[in-house]
Design a protein around this motif. Structure first.
Motif, PDB file in Angstrom:
ATOM      1  N   LYS A   7       0.985  -1.132  -0.007  1.00 32.71           N
ATOM      2  CA  LYS A   7      -0.067   0.048   0.169  1.00 32.71           C
ATOM      3  C   LYS A   7       0.992   1.099  -0.036  1.00 32.71           C
ATOM      4  CE  LYS A   7      -4.197  -1.953   2.520  1.00 32.71           C
ATOM      5  NZ  LYS A   7      -5.128  -1.825   3.491  1.00 32.71           N
ATOM      6  N   ARG A   8       2.125   1.328   0.855  1.00 34.51           N
ATOM      7  CA  ARG A   8       2.672   2.410   0.711  1.00 34.51           C
ATOM      8  C   ARG A   8       3.669   2.573  -0.470  1.00 34.51           C
ATOM      9  NH1 ARG A   8       8.164   4.149   4.166  1.00 34.51           N
ATOM     10  NH2 ARG A   8       7.628   6.312   4.263  1.00 34.51           N
ATOM     11  N   LEU A   9       4.029   1.582  -0.988  1.00 40.84           N
ATOM     12  CA  LEU A   9       4.656   1.744  -2.313  1.00 40.84           C
ATOM     13  C   LEU A   9       3.813   2.333  -3.482  1.00 40.84           C
ATOM     14  CD1 LEU A   9       7.205   1.243  -4.025  1.00 40.84           C
ATOM     15  CD2 LEU A   9       6.541  -0.964  -4.427  1.00 40.84           C
ATOM     16  N   SER A  10       2.683   1.858  -3.437  1.00 40.16           N
ATOM     17  CA  SER A  10       1.467   2.263  -4.126  1.00 40.16           C
ATOM     18  C   SER A  10       1.224   3.823  -4.195  1.00 40.16           C
ATOM     19  CB  SER A  10       0.336   1.430  -4.227  1.00 40.16           C
ATOM     20  OG  SER A  10      -0.692   1.943  -5.082  1.00 40.16           O
ATOM     21  N   ARG A  11       1.171   4.211  -2.856  1.00 33.53           N
ATOM     22  CA  ARG A  11       0.842   5.431  -2.342  1.00 33.53           C
ATOM     23  C   ARG A  11       2.165   6.539  -2.903  1.00 33.53           C
ATOM     24  NH1 ARG A  11       0.020   4.692   2.582  1.00 33.53           N
ATOM     25  NH2 ARG A  11       1.963   5.600   3.472  1.00 33.53           N
ATOM     26  N   LEU A  12       3.298   5.972  -2.744  1.00 32.13           N
ATOM     27  CA  LEU A  12       4.566   6.614  -3.027  1.00 32.13           C
ATOM     28  C   LEU A  12       4.713   6.859  -4.542  1.00 32.13           C
ATOM     29  CD1 LEU A  12       7.236   5.074  -0.849  1.00 32.13           C
ATOM     30  CD2 LEU A  12       6.390   7.255  -0.634  1.00 32.13           C
ATOM     31  N   THR A  13       4.179   5.806  -5.296  1.00 34.74           N
ATOM     32  CA  THR A  13       4.035   5.966  -6.933  1.00 34.74           C
ATOM     33  C   THR A  13       3.101   7.137  -7.090  1.00 34.74           C
ATOM     34  OG1 THR A  13       4.970   3.863  -7.112  1.00 34.74           O
ATOM     35  CG2 THR A  13       3.973   4.692  -8.916  1.00 34.74           C
ATOM     36  N   ALA A  14       1.835   7.007  -6.532  1.00 34.61           N
ATOM     37  CA  ALA A  14       0.878   7.955  -6.907  1.00 34.61           C
ATOM     38  C   ALA A  14       1.383   9.522  -6.206  1.00 34.61           C
ATOM     39  CB  ALA A  14      -0.559   7.480  -5.792  1.00 34.61           C
ATOM     40  N   ILE A  15       1.966   9.554  -5.244  1.00 32.15           N
ATOM     41  CA  ILE A  15       2.572  10.970  -4.824  1.00 32.15           C
ATOM     42  C   ILE A  15       3.271  11.558  -6.007  1.00 32.15           C
ATOM     43  CG2 ILE A  15       3.823  12.286  -3.158  1.00 32.15           C
ATOM     44  CD1 ILE A  15       2.514  10.189  -1.156  1.00 32.15           C
ATOM     45  N   LEU A  16       4.194  10.674  -6.470  1.00 26.70           N
ATOM     46  CA  LEU A  16       4.899  11.026  -7.625  1.00 26.70           C
ATOM     47  C   LEU A  16       4.300  11.620  -8.722  1.00 26.70           C
ATOM     48  CD1 LEU A  16       8.208   8.674  -7.389  1.00 26.70           C
ATOM     49  CD2 LEU A  16       8.348  11.045  -7.338  1.00 26.70           C
ATOM     50  N   THR A  17       3.127  10.885  -9.125  1.00 26.68           N
ATOM     51  CA  THR A  17       2.587  11.238 -10.280  1.00 26.68           C
ATOM     52  C   THR A  17       1.776  12.600  -9.940  1.00 26.68           C
ATOM     53  OG1 THR A  17       1.839   9.027 -10.752  1.00 26.68           O
ATOM     54  CG2 THR A  17       0.525  10.915 -11.660  1.00 26.68           C
ATOM     55  N   GLN A  18       1.249  12.821  -8.816  1.00 32.09           N
ATOM     56  CA  GLN A  18       0.615  13.997  -8.284  1.00 32.09           C
ATOM     57  C   GLN A  18       1.423  15.198  -8.537  1.00 32.09           C
ATOM     58  OE1 GLN A  18      -2.758  14.726  -7.146  1.00 32.09           O
ATOM     59  NE2 GLN A  18      -3.138  13.037  -8.354  1.00 32.09           N
ATOM     60  N   LEU A  19       2.901  14.871  -8.060  1.00 28.48           N
ATOM     61  CA  LEU A  19       3.952  16.015  -7.662  1.00 28.48           C
ATOM     62  C   LEU A  19       4.392  16.393  -9.424  1.00 28.48           C
ATOM     63  CD1 LEU A  19       6.231  14.871  -5.282  1.00 28.48           C
ATOM     64  CD2 LEU A  19       5.019  16.942  -5.007  1.00 28.48           C
ATOM     65  N   GLN A  20       4.147  15.404 -10.451  1.00 31.96           N
ATOM     66  CA  GLN A  20       4.589  15.690 -11.804  1.00 31.96           C
ATOM     67  C   GLN A  20       3.302  16.350 -12.123  1.00 31.96           C
ATOM     68  OE1 GLN A  20       5.595  12.383 -14.260  1.00 31.96           O
ATOM     69  NE2 GLN A  20       6.918  13.397 -15.477  1.00 31.96           N
ATOM     70  N   THR A  21       2.240  16.189 -12.016  1.00 32.83           N
ATOM     71  CA  THR A  21       1.016  16.905 -12.774  1.00 32.83           C
ATOM     72  C   THR A  21       0.463  18.302 -12.252  1.00 32.83           C
ATOM     73  OG1 THR A  21      -0.424  15.658 -11.366  1.00 32.83           O
ATOM     74  CG2 THR A  21       0.229  14.736 -13.509  1.00 32.83           C
ATOM     75  N   LYS A  22       1.245  18.817 -11.116  1.00 29.86           N
ATOM     76  CA  LYS A  22       0.993  19.885 -10.325  1.00 29.86           C
ATOM     77  C   LYS A  22       2.067  20.547  -9.990  1.00 29.86           C
ATOM     78  CE  LYS A  22      -3.611  18.335  -8.561  1.00 29.86           C
ATOM     79  NZ  LYS A  22      -4.366  18.339  -7.490  1.00 29.86           N
ATOM     80  N   THR A  26      -0.257  20.311  -1.426  1.00 30.32           N
ATOM     81  CA  THR A  26       0.008  20.600  -0.115  1.00 30.32           C
ATOM     82  C   THR A  26      -0.078  19.194   0.575  1.00 30.32           C
ATOM     83  OG1 THR A  26      -2.286  20.740   0.428  1.00 30.32           O
ATOM     84  CG2 THR A  26      -1.064  22.952  -0.053  1.00 30.32           C
ATOM     85  N   SER A  27       0.408  19.137   1.946  1.00 31.30           N
ATOM     86  CA  SER A  27       0.383  17.700   2.497  1.00 31.30           C
ATOM     87  C   SER A  27      -0.897  17.472   2.793  1.00 31.30           C
ATOM     88  CB  SER A  27       1.258  17.858   3.626  1.00 31.30           C
ATOM     89  OG  SER A  27       0.813  19.049   4.441  1.00 31.30           O
ATOM     90  N   THR A  28      -1.838  18.444   3.074  1.00 32.05           N
ATOM     91  CA  THR A  28      -3.158  18.415   3.488  1.00 32.05           C
ATOM     92  C   THR A  28      -4.028  17.634   2.315  1.00 32.05           C
ATOM     93  OG1 THR A  28      -3.124  20.207   5.103  1.00 32.05           O
ATOM     94  CG2 THR A  28      -5.367  19.509   4.391  1.00 32.05           C
ATOM     95  N   SER A  29      -3.879  18.247   1.046  1.00 37.16           N
ATOM     96  CA  SER A  29      -4.700  17.713   0.030  1.00 37.16           C
ATOM     97  C   SER A  29      -4.145  16.037  -0.287  1.00 37.16           C
ATOM     98  CB  SER A  29      -4.370  18.488  -1.338  1.00 37.16           C
ATOM     99  OG  SER A  29      -3.025  18.548  -1.715  1.00 37.16           O
ATOM    100  N   LEU A  30      -2.765  15.675   0.091  1.00 39.28           N
ATOM    101  CA  LEU A  30      -2.231  14.731  -0.461  1.00 39.28           C
ATOM    102  C   LEU A  30      -2.788  13.729   1.004  1.00 39.28           C
ATOM    103  CD1 LEU A  30       1.515  15.316  -1.210  1.00 39.28           C
ATOM    104  CD2 LEU A  30      -0.210  14.391  -2.834  1.00 39.28           C
ATOM    105  N   ALA A  31      -3.161  14.115   1.811  1.00 40.25           N
ATOM    106  CA  ALA A  31      -3.587  13.097   3.108  1.00 40.25           C
ATOM    107  C   ALA A  31      -5.132  12.727   2.719  1.00 40.25           C
ATOM    108  CB  ALA A  31      -3.386  13.992   4.380  1.00 40.25           C
ATOM    109  N   GLU A  32      -5.796  13.885   2.494  1.00 36.16           N
ATOM    110  CA  GLU A  32      -7.302  13.667   1.995  1.00 36.16           C
ATOM    111  C   GLU A  32      -7.429  12.807   0.773  1.00 36.16           C
ATOM    112  OE1 GLU A  32      -8.694  17.506   1.425  1.00 36.16           O
ATOM    113  OE2 GLU A  32      -8.779  18.287   3.577  1.00 36.16           O
ATOM    114  N   LYS A  33      -6.362  12.822  -0.136  1.00 36.19           N
ATOM    115  CA  LYS A  33      -6.530  12.119  -1.207  1.00 36.19           C
ATOM    116  C   LYS A  33      -6.304  10.656  -1.004  1.00 36.19           C
ATOM    117  CE  LYS A  33      -5.065  11.425  -6.123  1.00 36.19           C
ATOM    118  NZ  LYS A  33      -6.242  11.410  -6.812  1.00 36.19           N
ATOM    119  N   PHE A  34      -5.487  10.421  -0.214  1.00 35.07           N
ATOM    120  CA  PHE A  34      -5.124   8.786  -0.042  1.00 35.07           C
ATOM    121  C   PHE A  34      -5.572   8.362   1.406  1.00 35.07           C
ATOM    122  CE2 PHE A  34      -1.572  10.869  -2.727  1.00 35.07           C
ATOM    123  CZ  PHE A  34      -1.956   9.882  -3.742  1.00 35.07           C
TER     124      PHE A  34
END
Length: 243
Positions: A7-22, A26-34
């Motif tokens: 689950k964490r590996l999947s989340r780390l990959t998804a966070i990378l994707t979010q960082l590349q597209t925006k 914020t940490s708050t928006s990431l926390a809410e998303k995941f």
């Protein structure tokens, strides 16, 4: 590998994707998303940083990737690929040929990174989707992508525009602001017209000539939501506010 690790590996990959597209996230928006705590996001960002991902932290604002840093291509899931293929059939019926060209090139790049089995399924799906012939495929404009780039780069445009209700052609310098789309008029550009000194709507199929000028304009403070709300307040529908 434990379930939590997966689950964490999947989340780390998804966070990378979010960082590349925006640009900034914020940490708050990431926390809410995941669905995790902000503290967990802090640990995830720290882990990515230790792994060599150049993440910039702006105090009180959020995180962003270093300019120019590119993440290796990420594989699309079968469902994601199917969604893109479905939209492709609608885009091919679009009235603007420049959008068709750019989307086709983009979708070809997506298909290139699909796994063999997913690619076969996507090819099958594309042959099993039909768009009603009632939706015309006649391309009435070829300027959408040019205007899109001008809008995001804040470039002034010079256009020759035909007003059907006035039966006249006018030359104008306009500042692209937003797009409006409906099934009757297709693509319509909302722009600040320096000739009329106000915001106007221009149907792309009535723009007879368009030139990108070597001039920049100041970004608009007005939001699209505010613009549409004001028009609704004045009992006018955007469909008829054509210049």
């Amino acid at each position: 590998m434990k379930d939590n690790d997966i689950k964490r590996l999947s989340r780390l990959t998804a966070i990378l994707t979010q960082l590349q597209t925006k640009q900034l996230i914020t940490s708050t928006s990431l926390a809410e998303k995941f669905g995790v705590s902000v503290r967990t996001i802090y640990r995830d960002i720290k882990a990515l940083d230790k792994a060599g991902v150049p993440i910039f932290t702006e105090d009180g604002k959020g995180y962003s990737l270093m300019e120019g840093y590119k993440i290796p291509p990420i594989m699309f899931s079968e469902s994601e690929a199917n969604a893109l293929i479905t939209v492709e059939q609608l885009v091919l019926k679009n009235w603007d040929s420049s959008l068709i060209k750019e989307y086709t090139e983009a979708i070809n790049k997506v298909k290139a990174v699909l796994s063999h089995s997913t690619k076969q399924k996507v090819d099958l799906l594309s042959k099993r989707i039909a768009v009603s012939p009632a939706i015309s495929a006649v391309n009435a404009s070829n300027s959408l992508t040019l205007v899109q780039n001008a809008l995001t780069d804040f470039d002034l445009l010079n256009i020759v525009y035909y007003s059907e209700h006035k039966n006249e052609k006018t030359e104008r310098n306009i500042e692209p602001f937003a797009f409006y789309y409906n099934l009757q008029e297709r693509w319509t550009l909302i722009a600040y017209c320096r000739l009329r000194k106000d915001y106007r709507m221009f149907r792309l199929d009535r723009i007879l000539k368009i030139t990108q000028m070597d001039l920049k304009f100041t970004p608009h403070k007005l939001t699209l939501k505010e613009y549409l709300a004001e028009k609704e307040k004045n009992f006018s529908t955007p469909d008829i506010l054509l210049s």
